[in-house]
Motif scaffolding. Structure first.
Motif, PDB file in Angstrom:
ATOM      1  N   GLU A 287       0.825  -1.210   0.000  1.00  0.00           N
ATOM      2  CA  GLU A 287       0.000   0.000   0.000  1.00  0.00           C
ATOM      3  C   GLU A 287       0.857   1.257   0.000  1.00  0.00           C
ATOM      4  N   ASP A 288       2.026   1.218   0.636  1.00  0.00           N
ATOM      5  CA  ASP A 288       2.916   2.378   0.606  1.00  0.00           C
ATOM      6  C   ASP A 288       3.386   2.655  -0.820  1.00  0.00           C
ATOM      7  N   SER A 289       3.687   1.604  -1.567  1.00  0.00           N
ATOM      8  CA  SER A 289       4.121   1.776  -2.957  1.00  0.00           C
ATOM      9  C   SER A 289       2.994   2.355  -3.801  1.00  0.00           C
ATOM     10  N   ILE A 290       1.778   1.838  -3.604  1.00  0.00           N
ATOM     11  CA  ILE A 290       0.632   2.340  -4.362  1.00  0.00           C
ATOM     12  C   ILE A 290       0.401   3.813  -4.071  1.00  0.00           C
ATOM     13  N   ARG A 291       0.436   4.176  -2.795  1.00  0.00           N
ATOM     14  CA  ARG A 291       0.214   5.586  -2.440  1.00  0.00           C
ATOM     15  C   ARG A 291       1.303   6.482  -3.020  1.00  0.00           C
ATOM     16  N   ALA A 292       2.539   6.021  -2.962  1.00  0.00           N
ATOM     17  CA  ALA A 292       3.639   6.825  -3.488  1.00  0.00           C
ATOM     18  C   ALA A 292       3.501   7.022  -4.995  1.00  0.00           C
ATOM     19  N   LEU A 293       3.158   5.950  -5.710  1.00  0.00           N
ATOM     20  CA  LEU A 293       3.007   6.061  -7.156  1.00  0.00           C
ATOM     21  C   LEU A 293       1.818   6.944  -7.522  1.00  0.00           C
ATOM     22  N   ALA A 294       0.719   6.785  -6.803  1.00  0.00           N
ATOM     23  CA  ALA A 294      -0.453   7.624  -7.068  1.00  0.00           C
ATOM     24  C   ALA A 294      -0.130   9.094  -6.818  1.00  0.00           C
ATOM     25  N   HIS A 295       0.601   9.368  -5.757  1.00  0.00           N
ATOM     26  CA  HIS A 295       0.965  10.747  -5.420  1.00  0.00           C
ATOM     27  C   HIS A 295       1.825  11.365  -6.521  1.00  0.00           C
ATOM     28  N   LEU A 296       2.675  10.564  -7.146  1.00  0.00           N
ATOM     29  CA  LEU A 296       3.529  11.059  -8.221  1.00  0.00           C
ATOM     30  C   LEU A 296       2.740  11.334  -9.499  1.00  0.00           C
ATOM     31  N   GLY A 297       1.537  10.747  -9.607  1.00  0.00           N
ATOM     32  CA  GLY A 297       0.743  10.891 -10.818  1.00  0.00           C
ATOM     33  C   GLY A 297       0.840   9.700 -11.745  1.00  0.00           C
ATOM     34  N   THR A 298       1.313   8.575 -11.252  1.00  0.00           N
ATOM     35  CA  THR A 298       1.429   7.363 -12.053  1.00  0.00           C
ATOM     36  C   THR A 298       0.054   6.820 -12.415  1.00  0.00           C
ATOM     37  N   LEU A 332      -7.585   2.946  -6.754  1.00  0.00           N
ATOM     38  CA  LEU A 332      -8.491   4.084  -6.855  1.00  0.00           C
ATOM     39  C   LEU A 332      -8.541   4.877  -5.552  1.00  0.00           C
ATOM     40  N   ASP A 333      -8.615   4.178  -4.432  1.00  0.00           N
ATOM     41  CA  ASP A 333      -8.690   4.866  -3.146  1.00  0.00           C
ATOM     42  C   ASP A 333      -7.426   5.662  -2.849  1.00  0.00           C
ATOM     43  N   ALA A 334      -6.305   5.240  -3.444  1.00  0.00           N
ATOM     44  CA  ALA A 334      -5.048   5.976  -3.266  1.00  0.00           C
ATOM     45  C   ALA A 334      -4.999   7.229  -4.142  1.00  0.00           C
ATOM     46  N   GLY A 335      -5.950   7.359  -5.054  1.00  0.00           N
ATOM     47  CA  GLY A 335      -5.995   8.541  -5.908  1.00  0.00           C
ATOM     48  C   GLY A 335      -5.379   8.365  -7.276  1.00  0.00           C
ATOM     49  N   ALA A 336      -5.065   7.136  -7.650  1.00  0.00           N
ATOM     50  CA  ALA A 336      -4.470   6.899  -8.963  1.00  0.00           C
ATOM     51  C   ALA A 336      -5.522   7.011 -10.057  1.00  0.00           C
ATOM     52  N   VAL A 337      -5.096   7.445 -11.234  1.00  0.00           N
ATOM     53  CA  VAL A 337      -5.943   7.380 -12.418  1.00  0.00           C
ATOM     54  C   VAL A 337      -5.924   5.938 -12.916  1.00  0.00           C
ATOM     55  N   LEU A 338      -7.108   5.371 -13.096  1.00  0.00           N
ATOM     56  CA  LEU A 338      -7.239   3.989 -13.557  1.00  0.00           C
ATOM     57  C   LEU A 338      -7.476   3.981 -15.059  1.00  0.00           C
ATOM     58  N   ALA A 339      -6.639   3.249 -15.790  1.00  0.00           N
ATOM     59  CA  ALA A 339      -6.837   3.022 -17.220  1.00  0.00           C
ATOM     60  C   ALA A 339      -6.996   1.527 -17.430  1.00  0.00           C
TER      61      ALA A 339
END
Length: 445
Positions: A287-298, A332-339
């Motif tokens: 989950e830390d990796s997901i949050r970090a990537l989402a925060h970067l805009g991945t 999605l909950d981490a804020g990532a754009v889902l494609a």
């Protein structure tokens, strides 16, 4: 407002995918673009001299498959289906030939024939755009020539594939030298054919035990295959970010996803600007990796088809550890754009089926779904194929919604996917598909 001549007003219930106005009763098209959306009276007032066409069904934006090997899908199409076969036959033949990767070095004209054959089959699924996630030099030549001849009806984002470790690209330096010598970068092209991020591999395939995990696969301590070192990957990512290239990375396991989080941070703002992707990203990501990537805009480029196909095998290998596989909800909950995409034609690529999978979490060959904690809603699944996939295509201002100024890329469905039971979703039919105001399936195609 000044009337726009020679427009067509289409009257039907519309799922716009525009958060500010999610539903409408009519829209107008002039040339390639949408010029009005809203109530029937408001749209007709905007374009009073327009032709009126009442549609039998529900309009949605054209879908974008964010991970479709379209040229390879076409090469398999010319091998496995006749000109009379429809998309249902094609999908069945692709399932039956799962282990056939298609011809390795086809004649160049076959690449053009392949694209001409497969595009109508994909349009029949309501698909108006694809991101081809691993385009070789020969495939790029095929796409470019099809576009030059006016034969490319599918809006295509081509991700150049750099197979680092191969004779052509033996190391990261060779890959950088190649990219530097092209004189172009991510975003180059037009609204029909555009360069996307490059494609690289961080690990291997899950069912082969190659996904790089943070927790070992078994008691032997084996954690999977790392295909590029931390140092080399970070150096490649930094160079790409500084020279206008995005990076899309095949990263299945949690260890590979953690590698992305560390390396992508070195690219800074380029991650969001050049649409860096975490591709697959489905097996025990932290989950830390997901949050970090989402925060970067991945971008989370996820393929429900792989979980549908591999879910049973992952359970056999990992037991309870497989239950949260493909954690779409967490992304999605981490804020990532889902494609959303399919990895077609090698995995199932019917978007109706794949949206259903993200909702139900069902997997092939088993009665029990994977953990429903990672289920998403139909609205979120639709966004993954429209607004999210358009963002991944560097086209969020032009595609992914029925909105004024956007391209008239749309599909006519037999019913509103939001209003049917999940069990009925796969039975909906596509009656017509338009790309840029031109009918490419159904109607007068």
């Amino acid at each position: 407002m000044t009337a726009v001549p020679q427009a067509t007003v289409y009257v039907a219930p519309i799922v716009t995918m525009d958060a500010d106005a999610p539903d409408a009763d009519a829209f107008a098209v002039h040339g390639e673009r949408i010029v009005a959306v809203g109530s029937v009276d408001a749209v007709r007032d905007t374009v009073p001299d327009a032709a009126i066409e009442e549609l039998d069904g529900v309009v949605l934006p054209g879908f974008i498959d964010a991970h479709m090997h379209m040229q390879r899908a076409g090469l398999k199409a010319i091998d496995y289906v006749s000109h009379e076969d429809d998309v249902d036959v094609y999908m069945a033949r692709m399932q039956d030939s799962f282990h056939d990767d298609g011809p390795e070095d086809p004649p160049f004209e076959d690449r053009i024939r392949a694209l001409v054959r497969v595009q109508p089959l994909l349009h029949a699924l309501g698909i108006t755009g694809v991101v081809d996630p691993a385009v070789t030099i020969d495939e790029m030549r095929g796409y470019q020539e099809a576009h030059r001849r006016g034969l490319l009806t599918m809006r295509t984002v081509a991700m150049p594939f750099l197979d680092i470790g191969s004779p052509r690209f033996p190391d990261v330096d060779a890959a950088i030298e190649h990219l530097d010598g092209t004189g172009v970068s991510t975003g180059f092209g037009d609204d029909v054919l555009r360069l996307g991020p490059i494609k690289v591999y961080a690990d291997g395939e899950a069912l082969k035990g190659q996904a790089l995990l943070e927790t070992p696969w078994d008691d032997t301590g084996y954690s999977g295959l790392q295909r590029i070192t931390d140092e080399d990957f970070t150096r490649l990512v930094q160079w790409c970010g500084a020279h206008g290239w995005g990076v899309g990375t095949h990263a299945v396991g949690g260890g590979a996803i953690a590698l992305l989080a560390r390396a992508y941070a070195a690219a800074g703002d380029a991650v969001a600007e050049r649409r860096f992707q975490a591709i697959h990203a489905y097996l025990e990501p932290g989950e830390d990796s997901i949050r970090a990537l989402a925060h970067l805009g991945t971008i989370a480029s996820l393929q429900p088809s792989i979980i549908w196909h591999n879910g049973s095998g992952l359970r056999a290998k990992l037991g309870q550890r497989a239950e949260r596989a493909n954690p779409v909800r967490t992304w999605l909950d981490a804020g990532a754009v889902l494609a959303l995409g399919s990895d077609g034609p090698f995995f199932p690529f019917d978007p109706r089926h794949l949206m259903w999978q993200t909702i139900t979490r069902c997997v092939a060959g088993e009665d029990r779904p994977l953990s429903m904690a990672e289920s998403i809603t139909i609205e979120e699944a639709l966004a993954g194929y429209t607004t999210g996939a358009a963002y991944a295509s560097l086209a969020e201002r032009d595609r992914g919604a029925i909105r004024i100024g956007m391209y008239a890329d749309w599909a006519l469905w037999s019913a509103d996917p939001r209003r049917v039971a999940s069990g009925e979703l796969r039975a909906l039919r596509i009656r017509r598909t338009d790309v840029g105001g031109r009918t490419v399936y159904g109607g007068d195609a």
